[in-house]
Scaffold this motif. Structure first.
Motif, PDB file in Angstrom:
ATOM      1  N   UNK A   1       0.928  -1.198  -0.013  1.00 38.60           N
ATOM      2  CA  UNK A   1      -0.027   0.057   0.039  1.00 38.60           C
ATOM      3  C   UNK A   1       0.836   1.276  -0.101  1.00 38.60           C
ATOM      4  N   UNK A   2       0.140   2.380  -0.765  1.00 40.27           N
ATOM      5  CA  UNK A   2       1.129   3.507  -0.696  1.00 40.27           C
ATOM      6  C   UNK A   2       1.056   4.444   0.474  1.00 40.27           C
ATOM      7  N   UNK A   3       2.330   4.853   1.017  1.00 40.26           N
ATOM      8  CA  UNK A   3       2.507   5.631   1.994  1.00 40.26           C
ATOM      9  C   UNK A   3       1.766   7.218   2.084  1.00 40.26           C
ATOM     10  N   UNK A   4       1.579   7.773   0.469  1.00 42.32           N
ATOM     11  CA  UNK A   4       1.069   8.970   0.434  1.00 42.32           C
ATOM     12  C   UNK A   4      -0.210   8.837  -0.529  1.00 42.32           C
ATOM     13  N   UNK A   5      -1.351   9.409   0.040  1.00 42.96           N
ATOM     14  CA  UNK A   5      -2.654   9.326  -0.731  1.00 42.96           C
ATOM     15  C   UNK A   5      -3.272  10.619  -0.992  1.00 42.96           C
ATOM     16  N   UNK A   6      -4.158  10.618  -1.989  1.00 45.61           N
ATOM     17  CA  UNK A   6      -4.894  11.707  -2.303  1.00 45.61           C
ATOM     18  C   UNK A   6      -5.771  11.952  -1.238  1.00 45.61           C
ATOM     19  N   UNK A   7      -6.133  13.290  -1.064  1.00 42.15           N
ATOM     20  CA  UNK A   7      -7.063  13.732   0.028  1.00 42.15           C
ATOM     21  C   UNK A   7      -8.424  13.729  -0.153  1.00 42.15           C
ATOM     22  N   UNK A   8      -8.778  13.429  -1.497  1.00 46.46           N
ATOM     23  CA  UNK A   8     -10.135  13.363  -1.961  1.00 46.46           C
ATOM     24  C   UNK A   8     -10.901  11.858  -2.020  1.00 46.46           C
TER      25      UNK A   8
ATOM     26  N   UNK B   1      -0.809   8.415  -4.527  1.00 50.92           N
ATOM     27  CA  UNK B   1      -0.435   9.472  -5.113  1.00 50.92           C
ATOM     28  C   UNK B   1       0.938   8.949  -6.168  1.00 50.92           C
ATOM     29  N   UNK B   2       0.646   9.305  -7.385  1.00 59.81           N
ATOM     30  CA  UNK B   2       1.838   8.595  -8.328  1.00 59.81           C
ATOM     31  C   UNK B   2       3.034   9.330  -8.230  1.00 59.81           C
ATOM     32  N   UNK B   3       2.934  10.673  -8.088  1.00 61.55           N
ATOM     33  CA  UNK B   3       4.153  11.749  -7.858  1.00 61.55           C
ATOM     34  C   UNK B   3       5.079  10.882  -6.795  1.00 61.55           C
ATOM     35  N   UNK B   4       4.766  10.430  -5.720  1.00 59.76           N
ATOM     36  CA  UNK B   4       5.518   9.566  -4.649  1.00 59.76           C
ATOM     37  C   UNK B   4       5.689   8.193  -4.846  1.00 59.76           C
TER      38      UNK B   4
ATOM     39  N   UNK C   1       5.852   2.841  -1.464  1.00 56.45           N
ATOM     40  CA  UNK C   1       4.849   1.832  -0.741  1.00 56.45           C
ATOM     41  C   UNK C   1       5.471   1.621   0.897  1.00 56.45           C
ATOM     42  N   UNK C   2       5.007   0.815   1.601  1.00 58.24           N
ATOM     43  CA  UNK C   2       5.393   0.962   2.969  1.00 58.24           C
ATOM     44  C   UNK C   2       6.490  -0.345   2.852  1.00 58.24           C
ATOM     45  N   UNK C   3       6.544  -0.803   1.872  1.00 61.92           N
ATOM     46  CA  UNK C   3       7.946  -1.867   1.527  1.00 61.92           C
ATOM     47  C   UNK C   3       9.059  -0.940   1.517  1.00 61.92           C
ATOM     48  N   UNK C   4       8.910   0.114   0.629  1.00 63.30           N
ATOM     49  CA  UNK C   4       9.965   1.061   0.164  1.00 63.30           C
ATOM     50  C   UNK C   4      10.356   1.792   1.629  1.00 63.30           C
ATOM     51  N   UNK C   5       9.430   2.533   2.150  1.00 64.00           N
ATOM     52  CA  UNK C   5       9.869   3.284   3.384  1.00 64.00           C
ATOM     53  C   UNK C   5      10.430   2.500   4.404  1.00 64.00           C
ATOM     54  N   UNK C   6      10.002   1.235   4.671  1.00 70.87           N
ATOM     55  CA  UNK C   6      10.334   0.565   5.931  1.00 70.87           C
ATOM     56  C   UNK C   6      11.641  -0.386   5.785  1.00 70.87           C
ATOM     57  N   UNK C   7      11.784  -0.942   4.494  1.00 73.48           N
ATOM     58  CA  UNK C   7      12.850  -1.794   4.164  1.00 73.48           C
ATOM     59  C   UNK C   7      13.932  -1.163   3.533  1.00 73.48           C
TER      60      UNK C   7
ATOM     61  N   UNK D   1       2.809  18.037   9.128  1.00 72.59           N
ATOM     62  CA  UNK D   1       3.616  19.054   8.575  1.00 72.59           C
ATOM     63  C   UNK D   1       3.615  18.169   7.134  1.00 72.59           C
ATOM     64  N   UNK D   2       3.002  19.175   6.073  1.00 71.59           N
ATOM     65  CA  UNK D   2       3.071  18.485   4.549  1.00 71.59           C
ATOM     66  C   UNK D   2       4.135  19.466   3.768  1.00 71.59           C
ATOM     67  N   UNK D   3       4.769  18.993   2.800  1.00 72.79           N
ATOM     68  CA  UNK D   3       5.724  19.451   1.914  1.00 72.79           C
ATOM     69  C   UNK D   3       4.870  20.089   0.939  1.00 72.79           C
ATOM     70  N   UNK D   4       5.485  21.009  -0.206  1.00 80.38           N
ATOM     71  CA  UNK D   4       4.950  21.717  -1.072  1.00 80.38           C
ATOM     72  C   UNK D   4       4.007  20.550  -2.132  1.00 80.38           C
ATOM     73  N   UNK D   5       4.303  19.523  -1.941  1.00 87.67           N
ATOM     74  CA  UNK D   5       3.582  18.423  -3.048  1.00 87.67           C
ATOM     75  C   UNK D   5       2.446  17.979  -2.182  1.00 87.67           C
ATOM     76  N   UNK D   6       2.386  18.351  -0.901  1.00 85.97           N
ATOM     77  CA  UNK D   6       1.044  17.795  -0.158  1.00 85.97           C
ATOM     78  C   UNK D   6       1.439  16.459   0.414  1.00 85.97           C
ATOM     79  N   UNK D   7       2.636  16.390   0.491  1.00 86.20           N
ATOM     80  CA  UNK D   7       3.021  14.674   0.908  1.00 86.20           C
ATOM     81  C   UNK D   7       3.201  14.900   2.472  1.00 86.20           C
ATOM     82  N   UNK D   8       2.929  13.920   3.255  1.00 87.55           N
ATOM     83  CA  UNK D   8       3.183  14.223   4.672  1.00 87.55           C
ATOM     84  C   UNK D   8       4.623  14.098   5.124  1.00 87.55           C
ATOM     85  N   UNK D   9       5.113  14.816   5.857  1.00 86.80           N
ATOM     86  CA  UNK D   9       6.409  14.711   6.349  1.00 86.80           C
ATOM     87  C   UNK D   9       6.752  14.197   7.799  1.00 86.80           C
ATOM     88  N   UNK D  10       5.887  14.905   8.622  1.00 88.96           N
ATOM     89  CA  UNK D  10       5.828  14.248  10.015  1.00 88.96           C
ATOM     90  C   UNK D  10       4.471  14.743  10.534  1.00 88.96           C
TER      91      UNK D  10
END
Length: 333
Positions: free
Chosen positions: A200-207, A212-215, A218-224, A307-316
């Motif tokens: 599953x994706x770490x960043x998702x659209x707010x609607x 979010x394809x820009x990002x 996935x959790x595998x990418x982030x944590x492994x 905290x969201x970056x300029x692309x609306x991706x969650x940072x913290x």
């Protein structure tokens, strides 16, 4: 479309069974409420796609999360939580792994469902806590989707950011994630167990809660693969300024060894009010700075700060309760 009958079921666990050899095994938790007979929750312990492993997070101290107050007032039984689309949840009960700041994202672990050695699979994580909850008569708050038959609940996991199987992508939605949250009455301790699929994706659209394809993370990418998403941390927040002192602020720390531009980054509360940082906002390497938030009022009754970056991706993201009000609130990390 989002889940059709999303909600939270307050009950008391009585026993559980574990499927170990099925193609898509589950742990079945049986529970009772004031309705009489036992109902059950089907908890995935293996994904149905090629990446079969689950991600889990354990928050051992949810006493200071605003969710504790909202859950404390519930009676036993299933409580349907109507779809709020992309608006903040007025009840304060709906769960969202991305937007709710329910746990430390980077503390997650990815595990298979059944390895024949102790303390190395998802069952080893679940069983001790279920046994403790049953023995101590704890209350369990089960988040997910109630069956049409009304005798159970499933989808007790993250329900957004699905990408690998089309039929699961149709269940994407925001503020409709599943989880197990326990309250142990003797110690007044709240803990939460949260589950997602590694694909599953770490960043998702707010609607719609779509990946979010820009990002493409996935959790595998982030944590492994040790991809660091939290380049900036939320260190402090002044929520209740002394009389005559300046307005509320949030303290940010640059965790990297390079200067970071924070232009157009956003600080958001649980009501989705947000402070857009100015064009010149920046943090030097390893620097810490206070940022005023006049357009993002933080509640003294407890709130979340994202905290969201300029692309609306969650940072913290962090959270606090009404008990954490004396001076600036300091967040661990």
């Amino acid at each position: 479309m989002p889940l059709g009958n999303y909600g939270v079921w307050k009950a008391h666990p009585v026993k559980y069974d574990v499927e170990r050899q099925a193609r898509k095994p589950h742990l079945t938790l049986y529970f009772r409420d004031n309705g009489g007979g036992n109902s059950h929750a089907a908890i995935n312990i293996k994904s149905g796609d090629q990446e079969s492993r689950l991600v889990y997070w354990v928050n051992e101290d949810m006493n200071d999360h605003p969710l504790e107050t909202a859950l404390s007032g519930l009676k036993t039984g299933f409580h349907r939580l109507d779809d709020s689309d992309t608006e903040p949840d007025p009840s304060g009960l709906r769960l969202d792994y991305i937007r709710g700041n329910l746990f430390d994202v980077n503390a997650g672990r990815i595990l298979p469902h059944d390895i024949h050695r102790p303390n190395n699979d998802i069952i080893d994580v679940l069983e001790p806590r279920l046994k403790q909850a049953i023995y101590e008569g704890a209350a369990v708050y089960i988040y997910g989707e109630q069956y049409h038959s009304k005798d159970g609940i499933h989808n007790v996991h993250m329900n957004q950011g699905n990408t690998s199987i089309p039929r699961y992508s149709g269940e994407n939605g925001v503020f409709q994630d599943g989880a197990l949250i326990f309250h142990f009455p003797e110690t007044d301790k709240w803990i939460g167990l949260f589950f997602a699929f590694a694909s599953q994706a770490v960043h998702t659209s707010e609607d719609e809660g779509r990946a979010i394809l820009l990002s493409r993370v996935t959790w595998k990418d982030l944590l492994l693969d040790d991809l660091i998403e939290n380049s900036v941390a939320i260190r402090r927040a002044l929520v209740n300024p002394p009389q005559g002192q300046q307005q509320q602020f949030v303290t940010l720390t640059n965790l990297t060894d390079r200067k970071l531009s924070l232009a157009r980054w956003k600080i958001r509360n649980s009501e989705w009010a947000q402070q857009v940082l100015p064009k010149g906002a920046a943090l030097d390497a390893r620097a810490t700075e206070d940022f005023a938030i006049p357009h993002c009022q933080l509640s003294t009754a407890g709130d979340t700060i994202t905290l969201l970056n300029r692309d609306a991706l969650k940072v913290a993201g962090v959270s606090y309760s009404s008990r954490m009000q004396k001076g600036p609130i300091v967040f661990a990390g």
